[in-house]
Structure formats: structure tokens, C-alpha cells
Motif scaffolding. Sequence first.
Motif, mmCIF file in Angstrom:
data_model
loop_
_atom_site.group_PDB
_atom_site.id
_atom_site.type_symbol
_atom_site.label_atom_id
_atom_site.label_comp_id
_atom_site.label_asym_id
_atom_site.label_seq_id
_atom_site.Cartn_x
_atom_site.Cartn_y
_atom_site.Cartn_z
ATOM 1 N N SER A 183 0.855 -1.184 0.000
ATOM 2 C CA SER A 183 0.000 0.000 0.000
ATOM 3 C C SER A 183 0.890 1.234 0.000
ATOM 4 C CB SER A 183 -0.937 0.001 1.208
ATOM 5 O OG SER A 183 -0.191 0.023 2.405
ATOM 6 N N GLY A 184 0.272 2.377 -0.241
ATOM 7 C CA GLY A 184 0.997 3.638 -0.181
ATOM 8 C C GLY A 184 1.372 4.228 -1.527
ATOM 9 N N GLY A 185 1.087 3.516 -2.595
ATOM 10 C CA GLY A 185 1.376 4.066 -3.913
ATOM 11 C C GLY A 185 0.430 5.205 -4.259
ATOM 12 N N GLY A 186 0.735 5.868 -5.355
ATOM 13 C CA GLY A 186 -0.124 6.966 -5.787
ATOM 14 C C GLY A 186 0.599 7.857 -6.767
ATOM 15 N N LEU A 187 0.008 9.026 -6.968
ATOM 16 C CA LEU A 187 0.559 10.023 -7.878
ATOM 17 C C LEU A 187 1.317 11.071 -7.074
ATOM 18 C CD1 LEU A 187 0.764 11.481 -10.641
ATOM 19 C CD2 LEU A 187 -1.467 12.530 -10.108
ATOM 20 N N VAL A 188 2.525 11.358 -7.490
ATOM 21 C CA VAL A 188 3.338 12.356 -6.795
ATOM 22 C C VAL A 188 4.109 13.153 -7.838
ATOM 23 C CG1 VAL A 188 5.293 10.770 -6.483
ATOM 24 C CG2 VAL A 188 4.979 12.682 -4.892
#
Length: 129
Positions: A7-12
Motif C-alpha cells: 500500500s501507499g502508492g499513488g501520484l506524486v
Amino acid sequence: QVQLVESGGGLVQPGGSLRLSCAASGFTSSYYAIGWFRQAPGKEREGISCISSSGRGTYYVDSVKGRFTISRDNAKNTVYLQMNSLKPEDAAVYYCAAHRTRLGDTYCTISFENEYDYWGQGTQVTVSS
């Protein structure tokens, strides 16, 4: 049931940070080295970091050294990957995997993917402005 859940992925944005988590269940992760791997579109999966079962041994590939930090909390059966100064080339699906070693081991390697026994489903990291 053995599970690894990332978990913890995303757009940055470039230069930003993310912290990935890898939660283990169904086995005692303190007997396992944990590795982080990533796969970008059109590229082979590559190992980028690992941590020994004791947490006292770590390894990073050159491309992430100094920017990424791996750590583990065996009481929580969780391994973390702190990613700072992210670059567009870091964008990929990130996977954690577990390799059976020995309790208290201080060594890990990501040279041989086939030595890893359990794999998570992956979490997407996108680095874009």
C-alpha cells in the motif's frame, strides 16, 4: 493464508515523497528477508532494495541509493520503503516479496527473484507533474 499486501502508492510530483508499506500475514515475517521490486511499462521487473530478517542488513541498487530507505517493524509484520526525491523514471508498479532465511540474519539479496517465496500484488507509483 499467506499474504503480502502493498500500500501507499499513488501520484506524486517529481521531487516528492511516498512511503510504501508491505504488510505480511499468514507467516512469521521475522524469518524472512523482504525485497522491493518494481516494473515499469515495457521493462523487466528489477529488484531495488531488500532488508534482512533482522533488519540489520540492507541493500539498495545505485539508482535509488541515497533517496530510498527500507525499514521493517517485525512486531507489526510490516516493511516500509520511504521514497524521497522521486523522479519520473521511478514510476512503476512496486512489489514486495519475502524470501525465507533465518531469524536474526543480517544479509539479503535481490539478485535472484526465484528465491523469493511470496509476492504481493503490487502498488502503482506514478511520478508526474
